[in-house]
Design a protein around this motif. Sequence first.
Motif, PDB file in Angstrom:
ATOM      1  N   ALA A   1      -5.501  30.697 -17.186  1.00 17.95           N
ATOM      2  CA  ALA A   1      -4.151  30.977 -17.679  1.00 17.95           C
ATOM      3  C   ALA A   1      -3.157  30.680 -16.571  1.00 17.95           C
ATOM      4  CB  ALA A   1      -4.027  32.433 -18.128  1.00 17.95           C
ATOM      5  N   ILE A   2      -1.889  30.506 -16.947  1.00 15.95           N
ATOM      6  CA  ILE A   2      -0.831  30.327 -15.964  1.00 15.95           C
ATOM      7  C   ILE A   2      -0.750  31.564 -15.076  1.00 15.95           C
ATOM      8  CG2 ILE A   2       0.965  31.271 -17.480  1.00 15.95           C
ATOM      9  CD1 ILE A   2       1.566  28.260 -15.230  1.00 15.95           C
ATOM     10  N   ASP A   3      -0.498  31.364 -13.791  1.00 15.60           N
ATOM     11  CA  ASP A   3      -0.271  32.476 -12.877  1.00 15.60           C
ATOM     12  C   ASP A   3       1.217  32.814 -12.939  1.00 15.60           C
ATOM     13  OD1 ASP A   3       0.099  34.216 -10.776  1.00 15.60           O
ATOM     14  OD2 ASP A   3      -1.163  33.096  -9.375  1.00 15.60           O
ATOM     15  N   PRO A   4       1.598  33.888 -13.589  1.00 16.14           N
ATOM     16  CA  PRO A   4       3.027  34.152 -13.833  1.00 16.14           C
ATOM     17  C   PRO A   4       3.842  34.353 -12.560  1.00 16.14           C
ATOM     18  CG  PRO A   4       1.704  36.077 -14.396  1.00 16.14           C
ATOM     19  CD  PRO A   4       0.750  34.953 -14.139  1.00 16.14           C
ATOM     20  N   ASP A   5       3.180  34.732 -11.482  1.00 16.85           N
ATOM     21  CA  ASP A   5       3.886  34.964 -10.224  1.00 16.85           C
ATOM     22  C   ASP A   5       3.927  33.737  -9.329  1.00 16.85           C
ATOM     23  OD1 ASP A   5       4.349  37.666 -10.893  1.00 16.85           O
ATOM     24  OD2 ASP A   5       2.338  38.211 -10.177  1.00 16.85           O
ATOM     25  N   ASN A   6       3.202  32.681  -9.723  1.00 13.52           N
ATOM     26  CA  ASN A   6       3.111  31.492  -8.876  1.00 13.52           C
ATOM     27  C   ASN A   6       3.124  30.214  -9.710  1.00 13.52           C
ATOM     28  OD1 ASN A   6       2.521  32.613  -6.019  1.00 13.52           O
ATOM     29  ND2 ASN A   6       1.068  33.707  -7.314  1.00 13.52           N
TER      30      ASN A   6
ATOM     31  N   TYR B   1     -17.362  16.988 -14.811  1.00 13.85           N
ATOM     32  CA  TYR B   1     -17.253  16.678 -16.232  1.00 13.85           C
ATOM     33  C   TYR B   1     -16.515  17.825 -16.921  1.00 13.85           C
ATOM     34  CZ  TYR B   1     -21.137  13.525 -15.042  1.00 13.85           C
ATOM     35  OH  TYR B   1     -21.940  12.575 -14.466  1.00 13.85           O
ATOM     36  N   PRO B   2     -15.215  17.680 -17.161  1.00 13.21           N
ATOM     37  CA  PRO B   2     -14.500  18.749 -17.864  1.00 13.21           C
ATOM     38  C   PRO B   2     -14.888  18.767 -19.343  1.00 13.21           C
ATOM     39  CG  PRO B   2     -13.045  16.879 -17.480  1.00 13.21           C
ATOM     40  CD  PRO B   2     -14.337  16.559 -16.789  1.00 13.21           C
ATOM     41  N   LEU B   3     -15.415  19.885 -19.794  1.00 11.08           N
ATOM     42  CA  LEU B   3     -15.801  20.020 -21.194  1.00 11.08           C
ATOM     43  C   LEU B   3     -14.639  20.517 -22.038  1.00 11.08           C
ATOM     44  CD1 LEU B   3     -19.352  21.581 -20.652  1.00 11.08           C
ATOM     45  CD2 LEU B   3     -18.668  19.164 -20.689  1.00 11.08           C
ATOM     46  N   THR B   4     -13.620  21.034 -21.375  1.00 11.80           N
ATOM     47  CA  THR B   4     -12.349  21.390 -21.993  1.00 11.80           C
ATOM     48  C   THR B   4     -11.244  20.719 -21.188  1.00 11.80           C
ATOM     49  OG1 THR B   4     -12.323  23.425 -20.688  1.00 11.80           O
ATOM     50  CG2 THR B   4     -13.139  23.589 -22.948  1.00 11.80           C
ATOM     51  N   GLY B   5     -10.001  20.853 -21.624  1.00  9.34           N
ATOM     52  CA  GLY B   5      -8.919  20.144 -20.960  1.00  9.34           C
ATOM     53  C   GLY B   5      -7.747  21.025 -20.583  1.00  9.34           C
ATOM     54  N   ARG B   6      -8.021  22.122 -19.890  1.00 13.14           N
ATOM     55  CA  ARG B   6      -6.949  23.040 -19.489  1.00 13.14           C
ATOM     56  C   ARG B   6      -6.182  22.499 -18.275  1.00 13.14           C
ATOM     57  NH1 ARG B   6      -7.216  25.149 -24.310  1.00 13.14           N
ATOM     58  NH2 ARG B   6      -9.184  26.252 -24.701  1.00 13.14           N
ATOM     59  N   THR B   7      -4.930  22.895 -18.167  1.00 14.45           N
ATOM     60  CA  THR B   7      -4.115  22.506 -17.025  1.00 14.45           C
ATOM     61  C   THR B   7      -4.737  23.003 -15.721  1.00 14.45           C
ATOM     62  OG1 THR B   7      -2.122  22.596 -18.377  1.00 14.45           O
ATOM     63  CG2 THR B   7      -1.818  22.677 -15.993  1.00 14.45           C
ATOM     64  N   HIS B   8      -4.861  22.095 -14.747  1.00 10.99           N
ATOM     65  CA  HIS B   8      -5.421  22.410 -13.422  1.00 10.99           C
ATOM     66  C   HIS B   8      -6.874  22.906 -13.513  1.00 10.99           C
ATOM     67  CE1 HIS B   8      -1.290  23.032 -11.239  1.00 10.99           C
ATOM     68  NE2 HIS B   8      -1.343  21.918 -11.943  1.00 10.99           N
ATOM     69  N   GLN B   9      -7.563  22.603 -14.592  1.00 12.73           N
ATOM     70  CA  GLN B   9      -8.907  23.153 -14.794  1.00 12.73           C
ATOM     71  C   GLN B   9      -9.860  22.856 -13.643  1.00 12.73           C
ATOM     72  OE1 GLN B   9     -10.817  22.654 -18.677  1.00 12.73           O
ATOM     73  NE2 GLN B   9     -12.719  22.079 -17.660  1.00 12.73           N
ATOM     74  N   LEU B  10      -9.958  21.592 -13.269  1.00 10.76           N
ATOM     75  CA  LEU B  10     -10.926  21.232 -12.230  1.00 10.76           C
ATOM     76  C   LEU B  10     -10.543  21.853 -10.892  1.00 10.76           C
ATOM     77  CD1 LEU B  10     -11.485  17.474 -13.136  1.00 10.76           C
ATOM     78  CD2 LEU B  10     -12.798  19.473 -13.871  1.00 10.76           C
ATOM     79  N   ARG B  11      -9.266  21.900 -10.615  1.00 12.32           N
ATOM     80  CA  ARG B  11      -8.800  22.432  -9.337  1.00 12.32           C
ATOM     81  C   ARG B  11      -9.066  23.936  -9.237  1.00 12.32           C
ATOM     82  NH1 ARG B  11      -2.922  19.460  -9.177  1.00 12.32           N
ATOM     83  NH2 ARG B  11      -2.812  20.361  -7.070  1.00 12.32           N
ATOM     84  N   VAL B  12      -8.792  24.669 -10.310  1.00 17.67           N
ATOM     85  CA  VAL B  12      -9.004  26.119 -10.286  1.00 17.67           C
ATOM     86  C   VAL B  12     -10.492  26.443 -10.350  1.00 17.67           C
ATOM     87  CG1 VAL B  12      -8.480  28.302 -11.424  1.00 17.67           C
ATOM     88  CG2 VAL B  12      -6.744  26.511 -11.320  1.00 17.67           C
ATOM     89  N   HIS B  13     -11.250  25.698 -11.131  1.00 19.86           N
ATOM     90  CA  HIS B  13     -12.686  25.962 -11.216  1.00 19.86           C
ATOM     91  C   HIS B  13     -13.384  25.696  -9.889  1.00 19.86           C
ATOM     92  CE1 HIS B  13     -13.495  26.000 -15.853  1.00 19.86           C
ATOM     93  NE2 HIS B  13     -12.974  27.114 -15.400  1.00 19.86           N
ATOM     94  N   MET B  14     -12.976  24.663  -9.166  1.00 25.47           N
ATOM     95  CA  MET B  14     -13.599  24.411  -7.869  1.00 25.47           C
ATOM     96  C   MET B  14     -13.236  25.515  -6.874  1.00 25.47           C
ATOM     97  SD  MET B  14     -15.580  21.898  -8.257  1.00 25.47           S
ATOM     98  CE  MET B  14     -15.822  22.638  -9.887  1.00 25.47           C
ATOM     99  N   LYS B  15     -12.009  25.994  -6.943  1.00 19.46           N
ATOM    100  CA  LYS B  15     -11.634  27.120  -6.095  1.00 19.46           C
ATOM    101  C   LYS B  15     -12.489  28.336  -6.430  1.00 19.46           C
ATOM    102  CE  LYS B  15      -7.788  30.151  -4.837  1.00 19.46           C
ATOM    103  NZ  LYS B  15      -6.367  30.508  -5.074  1.00 19.46           N
ATOM    104  N   ALA B  16     -12.693  28.587  -7.719  1.00 17.17           N
ATOM    105  CA  ALA B  16     -13.517  29.728  -8.142  1.00 17.17           C
ATOM    106  C   ALA B  16     -14.962  29.565  -7.706  1.00 17.17           C
ATOM    107  CB  ALA B  16     -13.431  29.887  -9.663  1.00 17.17           C
TER     108      ALA B  16
END
Length: 222
Positions: free
Chosen positions: A121-126, A159-174
């Motif tokens: 989800a969008i980070d409302p504070d950032n 391989y993104p199985l979905t297409g969320r905004t910044h998905q790959l970037r946030v998932h790699m951070k996680a």
Amino acid sequence: MNALSDADPIYNPPQNPYLSLLHRDAHLLVFNKPSGLLSVPGRHPALSDSLLTRVQKEYPEALIVHRLDKDTSGVVVMSLNRRGHALVAAQFEGRTTRKSYVAEVWGRVEQAEGVVNLPLAIDPDNKPRHRVDTDHGKPAQTRWQVMGYGEKRTRLRLYPLTGRTHQLRVHMKALGHVILGDAFYADGDALLAANRLLLHAEELSFRHPDGSDVTFTAPTPF
């Protein structure tokens, strides 16, 4: 989606090559978008230069089918008619396209492959950053495989199985391994390790409006 805020005063997109056309036919145009160029123009006049703006100077009828973040490079598809746009866009919406990215991430990823399944989800504070949000986030899945290792880094195929905004970037951070050069999600040595976001949309496959199965590839520049 474009990662640049309309309020961001720093935007200096690359000019050479101005456009990198990978494929053209009666229905579609395929480009290799460079890192640093918006997919579509922003609302602020300073953000008017974009892949779509450049393409429409030569092909006024062109319509963008999907987007990449400003700092992500790679394959972008545009349509030359409404029918082609509807047929290909429906595949993105229905998640029947097949996408493959290459990324360089910080640290050594010991496991050979895996799947990140975390809602976003969008980070409302950032804003415009996103975050893992198990309460209100939308489902997001990314499959990954190790391609090789360098000094303090791992090369991954994503391989993104979905297409969320910044998905790959946030998932790699996680995953504990931020993408090198990521100005939004990396810091310290991981941010300084590259002069651009080391994320590239290398391959895209889908059903062409003429009924054939097609794959388009843009060689990884790093």
